[in-house]
Design an enzyme around this catalytic site. Structure first.
Site, PDB file in Angstrom:
ATOM      1  N   THR A  15       0.820  -1.219   0.000  1.00  0.00           N
ATOM      2  CA  THR A  15       0.000   0.000   0.000  1.00  0.00           C
ATOM      3  C   THR A  15       0.853   1.267   0.000  1.00  0.00           C
ATOM      4  O   THR A  15       0.310   2.376   0.036  1.00  0.00           O
ATOM      5  CB  THR A  15      -0.903   0.019   1.256  1.00  0.00           C
ATOM      6  OG1 THR A  15      -0.064  -0.222   2.399  1.00  0.00           O
ATOM      7  CG2 THR A  15      -1.984  -1.039   1.190  1.00  0.00           C
ATOM      8  N   GLY A  16       2.172   1.129  -0.044  1.00  0.00           N
ATOM      9  CA  GLY A  16       3.065   2.294   0.034  1.00  0.00           C
ATOM     10  C   GLY A  16       3.388   2.864  -1.338  1.00  0.00           C
ATOM     11  O   GLY A  16       2.995   2.320  -2.377  1.00  0.00           O
ATOM     12  N   ARG A  43      -2.888  -2.074   9.699  1.00  0.00           N
ATOM     13  CA  ARG A  43      -3.672  -0.869   9.361  1.00  0.00           C
ATOM     14  C   ARG A  43      -4.379  -0.991   8.017  1.00  0.00           C
ATOM     15  O   ARG A  43      -5.507  -0.543   7.862  1.00  0.00           O
ATOM     16  CB  ARG A  43      -2.743   0.365   9.284  1.00  0.00           C
ATOM     17  CG  ARG A  43      -2.272   0.911  10.589  1.00  0.00           C
ATOM     18  CD  ARG A  43      -1.429   2.165  10.354  1.00  0.00           C
ATOM     19  NE  ARG A  43      -0.195   1.896   9.597  1.00  0.00           N
ATOM     20  CZ  ARG A  43       0.937   1.458  10.150  1.00  0.00           C
ATOM     21  NH1 ARG A  43       0.994   1.266  11.445  1.00  0.00           N
ATOM     22  NH2 ARG A  43       2.013   1.229   9.409  1.00  0.00           N
ATOM     23  N   CYS A 132      17.827   4.937  -3.662  1.00  0.00           N
ATOM     24  CA  CYS A 132      17.462   5.550  -4.954  1.00  0.00           C
ATOM     25  C   CYS A 132      18.534   6.512  -5.485  1.00  0.00           C
ATOM     26  O   CYS A 132      18.848   6.496  -6.678  1.00  0.00           O
ATOM     27  CB  CYS A 132      16.133   6.282  -4.825  1.00  0.00           C
ATOM     28  SG  CYS A 132      15.982   7.233  -3.302  1.00  0.00           S
ATOM     29  N   GLY A 163      10.372  10.270  -2.169  1.00  0.00           N
ATOM     30  CA  GLY A 163      11.379   9.403  -1.561  1.00  0.00           C
ATOM     31  C   GLY A 163      11.123   9.180  -0.082  1.00  0.00           C
ATOM     32  O   GLY A 163      11.582   8.197   0.499  1.00  0.00           O
ATOM     33  N   ARG A 245      16.538  17.813   0.263  1.00  0.00           N
ATOM     34  CA  ARG A 245      15.135  17.592  -0.132  1.00  0.00           C
ATOM     35  C   ARG A 245      14.584  18.871  -0.746  1.00  0.00           C
ATOM     36  O   ARG A 245      14.762  19.955  -0.168  1.00  0.00           O
ATOM     37  CB  ARG A 245      14.303  17.228   1.110  1.00  0.00           C
ATOM     38  CG  ARG A 245      12.864  16.853   0.792  1.00  0.00           C
ATOM     39  CD  ARG A 245      12.696  15.464   0.260  1.00  0.00           C
ATOM     40  NE  ARG A 245      13.026  14.478   1.274  1.00  0.00           N
ATOM     41  CZ  ARG A 245      13.316  13.205   0.982  1.00  0.00           C
ATOM     42  NH1 ARG A 245      13.326  12.774  -0.264  1.00  0.00           N
ATOM     43  NH2 ARG A 245      13.622  12.350   1.943  1.00  0.00           N
ATOM     44  N   HIS A 252      14.468  12.382  -8.604  1.00  0.00           N
ATOM     45  CA  HIS A 252      15.646  12.927  -7.921  1.00  0.00           C
ATOM     46  C   HIS A 252      16.610  13.477  -8.988  1.00  0.00           C
ATOM     47  O   HIS A 252      16.834  12.830 -10.021  1.00  0.00           O
ATOM     48  CB  HIS A 252      16.392  11.830  -7.147  1.00  0.00           C
ATOM     49  CG  HIS A 252      15.706  11.389  -5.884  1.00  0.00           C
ATOM     50  ND1 HIS A 252      14.515  11.909  -5.430  1.00  0.00           N
ATOM     51  CD2 HIS A 252      16.081  10.448  -4.962  1.00  0.00           C
ATOM     52  CE1 HIS A 252      14.184  11.322  -4.296  1.00  0.00           C
ATOM     53  NE2 HIS A 252      15.106  10.434  -3.985  1.00  0.00           N
ATOM     54  N   ASN A 325      12.713   8.460  -8.844  1.00  0.00           N
ATOM     55  CA  ASN A 325      13.197   7.776  -7.628  1.00  0.00           C
ATOM     56  C   ASN A 325      12.342   6.589  -7.230  1.00  0.00           C
ATOM     57  O   ASN A 325      12.838   5.640  -6.621  1.00  0.00           O
ATOM     58  CB  ASN A 325      13.268   8.776  -6.471  1.00  0.00           C
ATOM     59  CG  ASN A 325      11.954   9.518  -6.269  1.00  0.00           C
ATOM     60  OD1 ASN A 325      11.489  10.214  -7.172  1.00  0.00           O
ATOM     61  ND2 ASN A 325      11.347   9.360  -5.113  1.00  0.00           N
TER      62      ASN A 325
HETATM   63  P1  NAP Z   1       5.244   4.483   2.479  1.00  0.00           P
HETATM   64  O1  NAP Z   1       4.572   5.114   1.321  1.00  0.00           O
HETATM   65  O2  NAP Z   1       5.189   5.147   3.802  1.00  0.00           O
HETATM   66  O3  NAP Z   1       4.679   2.971   2.633  1.00  0.00           O
HETATM   67  C1  NAP Z   1       5.077   2.123   3.664  1.00  0.00           C
HETATM   68  C2  NAP Z   1       4.540   0.733   3.391  1.00  0.00           C
HETATM   69  O4  NAP Z   1       5.057  -0.153   4.398  1.00  0.00           O
HETATM   70  C3  NAP Z   1       3.020   0.644   3.480  1.00  0.00           C
HETATM   71  O5  NAP Z   1       2.564  -0.312   2.588  1.00  0.00           O
HETATM   72  C4  NAP Z   1       2.809   0.189   4.921  1.00  0.00           C
HETATM   73  O6  NAP Z   1       1.592  -0.460   5.123  1.00  0.00           O
HETATM   74  C5  NAP Z   1       3.953  -0.792   5.036  1.00  0.00           C
HETATM   75  N1  NAP Z   1       4.250  -1.078   6.436  1.00  0.00           N
HETATM   76  C6  NAP Z   1       4.523  -0.198   7.408  1.00  0.00           C
HETATM   77  N2  NAP Z   1       4.709  -0.840   8.583  1.00  0.00           N
HETATM   78  C7  NAP Z   1       4.550  -2.153   8.331  1.00  0.00           C
HETATM   79  C8  NAP Z   1       4.587  -3.320   9.127  1.00  0.00           C
HETATM   80  N3  NAP Z   1       4.848  -3.264  10.425  1.00  0.00           N
HETATM   81  N4  NAP Z   1       4.369  -4.521   8.538  1.00  0.00           N
HETATM   82  C9  NAP Z   1       4.101  -4.587   7.214  1.00  0.00           C
HETATM   83  N5  NAP Z   1       4.037  -3.511   6.398  1.00  0.00           N
HETATM   84  C10 NAP Z   1       4.255  -2.312   6.957  1.00  0.00           C
HETATM   85  O7  NAP Z   1       6.790   4.263   2.198  1.00  0.00           O
HETATM   86  P2  NAP Z   1       7.532   3.972   0.798  1.00  0.00           P
HETATM   87  O8  NAP Z   1       7.993   5.240   0.201  1.00  0.00           O
HETATM   88  O9  NAP Z   1       6.724   3.039  -0.033  1.00  0.00           O
HETATM   89  O10 NAP Z   1       8.845   3.265   1.321  1.00  0.00           O
HETATM   90  C11 NAP Z   1       8.803   2.062   2.042  1.00  0.00           C
HETATM   91  C12 NAP Z   1      10.218   1.615   2.318  1.00  0.00           C
HETATM   92  O11 NAP Z   1      10.844   1.305   1.089  1.00  0.00           O
HETATM   93  C13 NAP Z   1      11.111   2.668   2.968  1.00  0.00           C
HETATM   94  O12 NAP Z   1      10.976   2.673   4.381  1.00  0.00           O
HETATM   95  C14 NAP Z   1      12.466   2.269   2.511  1.00  0.00           C
HETATM   96  O13 NAP Z   1      12.993   1.286   3.376  1.00  0.00           O
HETATM   97  C15 NAP Z   1      12.189   1.673   1.154  1.00  0.00           C
HETATM   98  N6  NAP Z   1      12.477   2.666   0.106  1.00  0.00           N
HETATM   99  C16 NAP Z   1      13.537   2.459  -0.613  1.00  0.00           C
HETATM  100  C17 NAP Z   1      13.872   3.350  -1.589  1.00  0.00           C
HETATM  101  C18 NAP Z   1      15.110   3.144  -2.338  1.00  0.00           C
HETATM  102  O14 NAP Z   1      15.806   4.105  -2.435  1.00  0.00           O
HETATM  103  N7  NAP Z   1      15.388   1.971  -2.856  1.00  0.00           N
HETATM  104  C19 NAP Z   1      13.113   4.463  -1.860  1.00  0.00           C
HETATM  105  C20 NAP Z   1      12.000   4.665  -1.101  1.00  0.00           C
HETATM  106  C21 NAP Z   1      11.700   3.751  -0.116  1.00  0.00           C
HETATM  107  P3  NAP Z   1       0.311   0.284   5.770  1.00  0.00           P
HETATM  108  O15 NAP Z   1      -0.497   0.794   4.614  1.00  0.00           O
HETATM  109  O16 NAP Z   1      -0.386  -0.805   6.491  1.00  0.00           O
HETATM  110  O17 NAP Z   1       0.804   1.350   6.673  1.00  0.00           O
HETATM  111  O1  3JN Z   2      14.446   9.990   1.034  1.00  0.00           O
HETATM  112  C1  3JN Z   2      14.628   9.514  -0.073  1.00  0.00           C
HETATM  113  O2  3JN Z   2      14.567  10.199  -1.111  1.00  0.00           O
HETATM  114  C2  3JN Z   2      14.964   8.073  -0.208  1.00  0.00           C
HETATM  115  C3  3JN Z   2      14.626   7.356   1.046  1.00  0.00           C
HETATM  116  C4  3JN Z   2      14.888   6.102   1.224  1.00  0.00           C
HETATM  117  C5  3JN Z   2      14.595   5.448   2.482  1.00  0.00           C
HETATM  118  C6  3JN Z   2      13.594   5.943   3.314  1.00  0.00           C
HETATM  119  C7  3JN Z   2      13.351   5.342   4.539  1.00  0.00           C
HETATM  120  C8  3JN Z   2      14.087   4.255   4.953  1.00  0.00           C
HETATM  121  C9  3JN Z   2      15.328   4.340   2.876  1.00  0.00           C
HETATM  122  C10 3JN Z   2      16.357   3.768   1.953  1.00  0.00           C
HETATM  123  O3  3JN Z   2      15.957   3.193   0.950  1.00  0.00           O
HETATM  124  O4  3JN Z   2      17.545   3.894   2.207  1.00  0.00           O
HETATM  125  C11 3JN Z   2      15.079   3.760   4.123  1.00  0.00           C
HETATM  126  C12 3JN Z   2      15.852   2.583   4.603  1.00  0.00           C
HETATM  127  O5  3JN Z   2      15.513   1.489   4.214  1.00  0.00           O
HETATM  128  O6  3JN Z   2      16.795   2.777   5.372  1.00  0.00           O
END
Ligand code: NAP
Ligand code: 3JN
Length: 346
Positions: A15-16, A43, A132, A163, A245, A252, A325
């Protein structure tokens, strides 16, 4: 893509902001799926998400969710990955993890297919997706690294709010509307949700992404430094980063100064970039052609332009690198890795 075998796939964080793009790409790319499991926290359990003409019900992710799952794509934050990836691996799933939880683990390959696709096969159940900002930079620099060698990189980023997740997009839009209507911006989330001090992002530039480490760099900056060295397989590569940011929703942008180890011709560099996988060269000052976040949004490639020799160091280049990103920076890189796995196991 086509493959005879079809896979049981799970998306954790469905859902994220990243999960939404993963699901869209799996559908658009016709990924060979037998069954798709959409997982989130409690949730969002019970919500439905459309996939290939069906409404799939989101379930709470638990250690048992991974029974029968063959490929699991995680993007629900590091804590969730640290807790659930070991269970998924135990159940036999190959995990592609979008978080920082396993990126620097020596046993976990950190993969950008255009750069080090060969590392995928070294996995022991987990393949990490880099940050990213790292991904788009190494896609652009790999051809230069291979041809000329690179000794030093100085990067400044201009990062989109997406991001920081779906709630950060809402925060930018809400604040922008408020300011335009003559009201206060009221920051609630950025720069870091878990820290007490907040700054407005509308009409601003915040030089903090993630928390600060003890050395004065933020974790985002340290990720760029350490992940770049690991992906390039070169600990001697000198990297310094400042991550900022800005009030952009998707895409990005990065200003990169790079010192090469041998002489180069700028036109050769441009040709090399234009021919490299995953790169689109947009470089024509005469017609004001250069990469823009607005144009990169929604695309899978990394866009490179403003390529020019440095005025003080004849072995150095400056360039501008832009990518979506949430796509190449997260969802697309992960789905690309999943496609390689699917092809390897026909
Ligand atoms: P987001 O929009 O806030 O979405 C978070 C997702 O994680 C939602 O689906 C949420 O579900 C789920 N979640 C939260 N707590 C959980 C739990 N305890 N158990 C299972 N699912 C849970 O965040 P996003 O931007 O998609 O990013 C999510 C993560 O991806 C980041 O924290 C980071 O680690 C990673 N990320 C990586 C990159 C990269 O650079 N490769 C970029 C962005 C993000 P609910 O709907 O239930 O809250
Ligand atoms: O802020 C951004 O533009 C990228 C963010 C990435 C991010 C956000 C929350 C947790 C990360 C990541 O991919 O490094 C994490 C994490 O997994 O540490």
């Amino acid at each position: 893509m086509s493959s005879q075998k079809r896979f049981n796939v799970a998306v954790v964080g469905a859902t994220g902001a990243v999960g939404e793009q993963i699901i869209r790409l799996l559908e658009e790319r016709s990924f060979p799926i037998q069954e798709l499991k959409l997982l989130s926290s409690a949730r969002s359990a019970g919500k439905t998400i459309p996939f290939r003409g069906q409404d799939l019900i989101v379930q709470e992710a638990t250690p048992d969710s991974f029974r029968g799952v063959e490929i699991a794509l995680f993007s629900a934050g590091g804590d969730v990955s640290r807790r659930l990836v070991p269970h998924a691996v135990e159940h036999g799933a190959i995990c592609i993890d979008n978080t920082s939880a396993f990126r620097m683990d020596p046993e976990t390959p950190l993969v950008v297919p255009e750069v080090n696709v060969d590392k995928i096969n070294e996995h022991r159940g987990v393949i990490a997706n880099p940050n990213c900002s790292t991904i788009q930079m190494v896609v652009a620099l790999k051809p230069l690294y291979d041809r000329y060698g690179i000794s030093r990189i100085i990067v400044s980023t201009y990062q989109a709010v997406s991001g920081a997740g779906a709630m950060a997009i809402d925060e930018l839009l809400r604040q922008s509307k408020a300011v335009l209507e003559g009201e206060e911006a009221k920051p609630e989330l950025l720069p870091v949700g878990s820290l007490p001090v907040k700054h407005p992002i509308a009409f601003n530039a915040i030089p903090q992404i993630d928390k600060f480490t003890e050395n004065g760099f933020t974790y985002e900056e340290m990720k760029m430094i350490l992940e770049t060295q690991k992906i390039m397989g070169d600990d001697s590569l000198e990297v310094t980063a400042t991550c900022v940011r800005i009030p952009v929703v998707y895409g990005h942008s990065e200003s990169v100064y790079v010192e090469l180890k041998s002489d180069f011709d700028v036109e050769d560099v441009k040709r090399l970039l234009a021919e490299a996988p995953g790169i689109v060269l947009q470089d024509d000052p005469a017609s004001q052609l250069y990469p823009l976040a607005t144009e990169a949004a929604g695309k899978l490639e990394t866009f490179v332009g403003r390529v020019r020799r440095d005025l003080n160091n004849p072995r150095a280049l400056n360039m501008w690198i832009v990518s979506d990103n949430l796509l190449k920076g997260a969802a697309w890189n992960a789905v690309q890795i999943a496609e390689y796995i699917a092809i390897e196991q026909p």
